[in-house]
Design a protein around this motif. Structure first.
Motif, PDB file in Angstrom:
ATOM      1  N   VAL A 173      18.181   3.283   8.742  1.00 10.71           N
ATOM      2  CA  VAL A 173      19.384   3.089   7.916  1.00 10.71           C
ATOM      3  C   VAL A 173      18.982   2.756   6.483  1.00 10.71           C
ATOM      4  O   VAL A 173      19.541   3.304   5.524  1.00 10.71           O
ATOM      5  CB  VAL A 173      20.294   1.993   8.512  1.00 10.71           C
ATOM      6  CG1 VAL A 173      21.394   1.595   7.548  1.00 10.71           C
ATOM      7  CG2 VAL A 173      20.873   2.464   9.842  1.00 10.71           C
ATOM      8  N   HIS A 174      17.985   1.891   6.330  1.00  5.85           N
ATOM      9  CA  HIS A 174      17.520   1.538   4.985  1.00  5.85           C
ATOM     10  C   HIS A 174      16.957   2.771   4.264  1.00  5.85           C
ATOM     11  O   HIS A 174      17.249   2.990   3.088  1.00  5.85           O
ATOM     12  CB  HIS A 174      16.451   0.442   5.044  1.00  5.85           C
ATOM     13  CG  HIS A 174      15.850   0.175   3.712  1.00  5.85           C
ATOM     14  ND1 HIS A 174      14.678   0.767   3.303  1.00  5.85           N
ATOM     15  CD2 HIS A 174      16.278  -0.571   2.677  1.00  5.85           C
ATOM     16  CE1 HIS A 174      14.414   0.381   2.068  1.00  5.85           C
ATOM     17  NE2 HIS A 174      15.367  -0.432   1.672  1.00  5.85           N
ATOM     18  N   TYR A 175      16.166   3.578   4.959  1.00  4.57           N
ATOM     19  CA  TYR A 175      15.587   4.794   4.381  1.00  4.57           C
ATOM     20  C   TYR A 175      16.696   5.714   3.870  1.00  4.57           C
ATOM     21  O   TYR A 175      16.649   6.188   2.742  1.00  4.57           O
ATOM     22  CB  TYR A 175      14.743   5.518   5.432  1.00  4.57           C
ATOM     23  CG  TYR A 175      14.163   6.839   4.985  1.00  4.57           C
ATOM     24  CD1 TYR A 175      12.957   6.886   4.289  1.00  4.57           C
ATOM     25  CD2 TYR A 175      14.801   8.040   5.276  1.00  4.57           C
ATOM     26  CE1 TYR A 175      12.414   8.092   3.892  1.00  4.57           C
ATOM     27  CE2 TYR A 175      14.265   9.243   4.883  1.00  4.57           C
ATOM     28  CZ  TYR A 175      13.062   9.269   4.194  1.00  4.57           C
ATOM     29  OH  TYR A 175      12.531  10.478   3.791  1.00  4.57           O
ATOM     30  N   TYR A 176      17.696   5.963   4.709  1.00  2.00           N
ATOM     31  CA  TYR A 176      18.794   6.852   4.318  1.00  2.00           C
ATOM     32  C   TYR A 176      19.535   6.303   3.108  1.00  2.00           C
ATOM     33  O   TYR A 176      19.779   7.023   2.138  1.00  2.00           O
ATOM     34  CB  TYR A 176      19.761   7.053   5.487  1.00  2.00           C
ATOM     35  CG  TYR A 176      20.922   7.927   5.108  1.00  2.00           C
ATOM     36  CD1 TYR A 176      20.768   9.301   5.062  1.00  2.00           C
ATOM     37  CD2 TYR A 176      22.153   7.380   4.775  1.00  2.00           C
ATOM     38  CE1 TYR A 176      21.829  10.118   4.688  1.00  2.00           C
ATOM     39  CE2 TYR A 176      23.214   8.177   4.406  1.00  2.00           C
ATOM     40  CZ  TYR A 176      23.044   9.552   4.360  1.00  2.00           C
ATOM     41  OH  TYR A 176      24.090  10.350   3.973  1.00  2.00           O
ATOM     42  N   ARG A 177      19.883   5.032   3.151  1.00  2.00           N
ATOM     43  CA  ARG A 177      20.623   4.438   2.026  1.00  2.00           C
ATOM     44  C   ARG A 177      19.795   4.450   0.749  1.00  2.00           C
ATOM     45  O   ARG A 177      20.300   4.739  -0.333  1.00  2.00           O
ATOM     46  CB  ARG A 177      21.040   3.007   2.361  1.00  2.00           C
ATOM     47  CG  ARG A 177      22.154   2.939   3.363  1.00  2.00           C
ATOM     48  CD  ARG A 177      22.550   1.513   3.628  1.00  2.00           C
ATOM     49  NE  ARG A 177      23.706   1.449   4.508  1.00  2.00           N
ATOM     50  CZ  ARG A 177      24.150   0.342   5.030  1.00  2.00           C
ATOM     51  NH1 ARG A 177      23.561  -0.815   4.771  1.00  2.00           N
ATOM     52  NH2 ARG A 177      25.192   0.361   5.824  1.00  2.00           N
ATOM     53  N   ARG A 178      18.527   4.122   0.874  1.00  2.00           N
ATOM     54  CA  ARG A 178      17.654   4.072  -0.313  1.00  2.00           C
ATOM     55  C   ARG A 178      17.455   5.465  -0.905  1.00  2.00           C
ATOM     56  O   ARG A 178      17.490   5.636  -2.114  1.00  2.00           O
ATOM     57  CB  ARG A 178      16.307   3.468   0.085  1.00  2.00           C
ATOM     58  CG  ARG A 178      15.297   3.386  -1.018  1.00  2.00           C
ATOM     59  CD  ARG A 178      14.070   2.591  -0.615  1.00  2.00           C
ATOM     60  NE  ARG A 178      13.474   2.998   0.635  1.00  2.00           N
ATOM     61  CZ  ARG A 178      12.607   4.004   0.761  1.00  2.00           C
ATOM     62  NH1 ARG A 178      12.248   4.711  -0.277  1.00  2.00           N
ATOM     63  NH2 ARG A 178      12.107   4.304   1.948  1.00  2.00           N
ATOM     64  N   ARG A 179      17.284   6.457  -0.070  1.00  2.00           N
ATOM     65  CA  ARG A 179      17.005   7.807  -0.557  1.00  2.00           C
ATOM     66  C   ARG A 179      18.252   8.538  -1.037  1.00  2.00           C
ATOM     67  O   ARG A 179      18.142   9.491  -1.805  1.00  2.00           O
ATOM     68  CB  ARG A 179      16.331   8.641   0.537  1.00  2.00           C
ATOM     69  CG  ARG A 179      14.965   8.189   0.976  1.00  2.00           C
ATOM     70  CD  ARG A 179      13.829   8.544   0.035  1.00  2.00           C
ATOM     71  NE  ARG A 179      13.823   9.862  -0.510  1.00  2.00           N
ATOM     72  CZ  ARG A 179      13.348  10.948   0.066  1.00  2.00           C
ATOM     73  NH1 ARG A 179      12.808  10.874   1.262  1.00  2.00           N
ATOM     74  NH2 ARG A 179      13.400  12.115  -0.539  1.00  2.00           N
ATOM     75  N   THR A 180      19.443   8.145  -0.576  1.00  2.00           N
ATOM     76  CA  THR A 180      20.663   8.848  -0.983  1.00  2.00           C
ATOM     77  C   THR A 180      21.478   8.079  -2.011  1.00  2.00           C
ATOM     78  O   THR A 180      22.474   8.598  -2.510  1.00  2.00           O
ATOM     79  CB  THR A 180      21.563   9.140   0.237  1.00  2.00           C
ATOM     80  OG1 THR A 180      21.896   7.920   0.892  1.00  2.00           O
ATOM     81  CG2 THR A 180      20.872  10.090   1.198  1.00  2.00           C
ATOM     82  N   MET A 223       0.832  -1.189   0.000  1.00  2.00           N
ATOM     83  CA  MET A 223       0.000   0.000   0.000  1.00  2.00           C
ATOM     84  C   MET A 223       0.877   1.253   0.000  1.00  2.00           C
ATOM     85  O   MET A 223       1.549   1.535   0.974  1.00  2.00           O
ATOM     86  CB  MET A 223      -0.910   0.001   1.224  1.00  2.00           C
ATOM     87  CG  MET A 223      -1.827  -1.188   1.261  1.00  2.00           C
ATOM     88  SD  MET A 223      -2.702  -1.426   2.819  1.00  2.00           S
ATOM     89  CE  MET A 223      -3.116   0.220   3.303  1.00  2.00           C
ATOM     90  N   ASN A 224       0.877   1.980  -1.099  1.00  2.00           N
ATOM     91  CA  ASN A 224       1.642   3.222  -1.226  1.00  2.00           C
ATOM     92  C   ASN A 224       3.109   3.057  -0.831  1.00  2.00           C
ATOM     93  O   ASN A 224       3.688   3.919  -0.199  1.00  2.00           O
ATOM     94  CB  ASN A 224       1.000   4.337  -0.392  1.00  2.00           C
ATOM     95  CG  ASN A 224      -0.375   4.681  -0.877  1.00  2.00           C
ATOM     96  OD1 ASN A 224      -0.628   4.692  -2.076  1.00  2.00           O
ATOM     97  ND2 ASN A 224      -1.285   4.950   0.045  1.00  2.00           N
ATOM     98  N   THR A 225       3.670   1.936  -1.185  1.00  2.00           N
ATOM     99  CA  THR A 225       5.071   1.671  -0.896  1.00  2.00           C
ATOM    100  C   THR A 225       5.879   1.832  -2.168  1.00  2.00           C
ATOM    101  O   THR A 225       5.509   1.291  -3.206  1.00  2.00           O
ATOM    102  CB  THR A 225       5.248   0.240  -0.359  1.00  2.00           C
ATOM    103  OG1 THR A 225       4.434   0.087   0.801  1.00  2.00           O
ATOM    104  CG2 THR A 225       6.680  -0.039   0.002  1.00  2.00           C
ATOM    105  N   PRO A 226       6.981   2.587  -2.119  1.00  2.00           N
ATOM    106  CA  PRO A 226       7.835   2.688  -3.298  1.00  2.00           C
ATOM    107  C   PRO A 226       8.314   1.301  -3.734  1.00  2.00           C
ATOM    108  O   PRO A 226       8.490   0.408  -2.897  1.00  2.00           O
ATOM    109  CB  PRO A 226       9.008   3.542  -2.823  1.00  2.00           C
ATOM    110  CG  PRO A 226       8.480   4.298  -1.652  1.00  2.00           C
ATOM    111  CD  PRO A 226       7.482   3.390  -1.007  1.00  2.00           C
ATOM    112  N   PRO A 227       8.551   1.110  -5.015  1.00  2.00           N
ATOM    113  CA  PRO A 227       8.915  -0.219  -5.514  1.00  2.00           C
ATOM    114  C   PRO A 227      10.255  -0.742  -5.004  1.00  2.00           C
ATOM    115  O   PRO A 227      10.480  -1.939  -4.999  1.00  2.00           O
ATOM    116  CB  PRO A 227       8.936  -0.039  -7.033  1.00  2.00           C
ATOM    117  CG  PRO A 227       9.062   1.422  -7.255  1.00  2.00           C
ATOM    118  CD  PRO A 227       8.458   2.108  -6.076  1.00  2.00           C
ATOM    119  N   ASN A 228      11.152   0.132  -4.547  1.00  2.00           N
ATOM    120  CA  ASN A 228      12.475  -0.318  -4.109  1.00  2.00           C
ATOM    121  C   ASN A 228      12.558  -0.555  -2.592  1.00  2.00           C
ATOM    122  O   ASN A 228      13.644  -0.618  -2.038  1.00  2.00           O
ATOM    123  CB  ASN A 228      13.550   0.669  -4.566  1.00  2.00           C
ATOM    124  CG  ASN A 228      13.279   2.078  -4.080  1.00  2.00           C
ATOM    125  OD1 ASN A 228      12.201   2.382  -3.574  1.00  2.00           O
ATOM    126  ND2 ASN A 228      14.250   2.944  -4.249  1.00  2.00           N
TER     127      ASN A 228
END
Length: 173
Positions: free
Chosen positions: A159-166, A4-9
């Motif tokens: 940590v996952h959010y930061y790595r995924r977004r940067t 639900m409204n989750t980015p594909p990665n």
């Protein structure tokens, strides 16, 4: 688990960890609401009196539960689209990208705070002199035990959010 409204990665483990972080507050929140409503949960009358519950202290118990649930819910933003792009209902920001650094710093500080809180609560509960019934002490520990997972789960998702977004995406460069 639906996306639900989750980015594909966003991998499944991150969605599960964020959901787990959001749900760790539910048992202790329900326990506090029960105390606020006067439901017997095994505490001694002196402990209810100290909490002033039911009574004016009920407002602080319910307020604490609501605040904890809101902070728990924010963990979901680390794996949902509204954690990357401001939702349309946010005036002045709708559609803009959510800045990574402030979100990561706030989530990192939250991780530290809830980890320390969980550890201190366990330490205090093991050394506290309570007049509660044995089943009341067991219930107290059972509803607060999930909070020990809140910090590690939130930390992993942060940590996952930061790595995924940067991460530099060669397709977008």
């Amino acid at each position: 688990m639906p996306r639900m409204n989750t980015p594909p990665n966003v991998p499944r483990w991150a969605r599960l960890a964020a959901t787990g972080a959001a749900l760790t507050n539910v048992p202790s929140g329900l326990w506090r609401v029960a105390i606020a409503a006067g439901v017997p949960v095994g505490l001694a009358q002196s402990e209810y009196d100290q909490l002033d519950a039911p009574g004016w202290g009920s407002f602080s118990l319910i307020g604490l539960s609501l605040i904890a649930e809101v902070f728990g819910f924010l963990a979901l933003g680390l794996v949902r689209t509204w954690g990357e792009t401001w939702p349309r209902w946010v005036p002045g920001l709708r559609g803009r990208r959510v800045p990574v650094l402030p979100v990561t710093v706030a989530a990192g500080l939250g991780t530290l705070a809830v980890t320390v809180y969980g550890v201190l609560f366990v330490y205090a509960s093991l050394h506290a002199e309570m007049a509660a019934d044995p089943w009341g002490i067991w219930l107290l520990n059972a509803v607060y035990a999930p909070l020990l997972l809140w910090g590690p789960l939130l930390g992993a998702v942060t940590v996952h959010y930061y790595r995924r977004r940067t991460r530099i995406d060669p397709v977008r460069v």
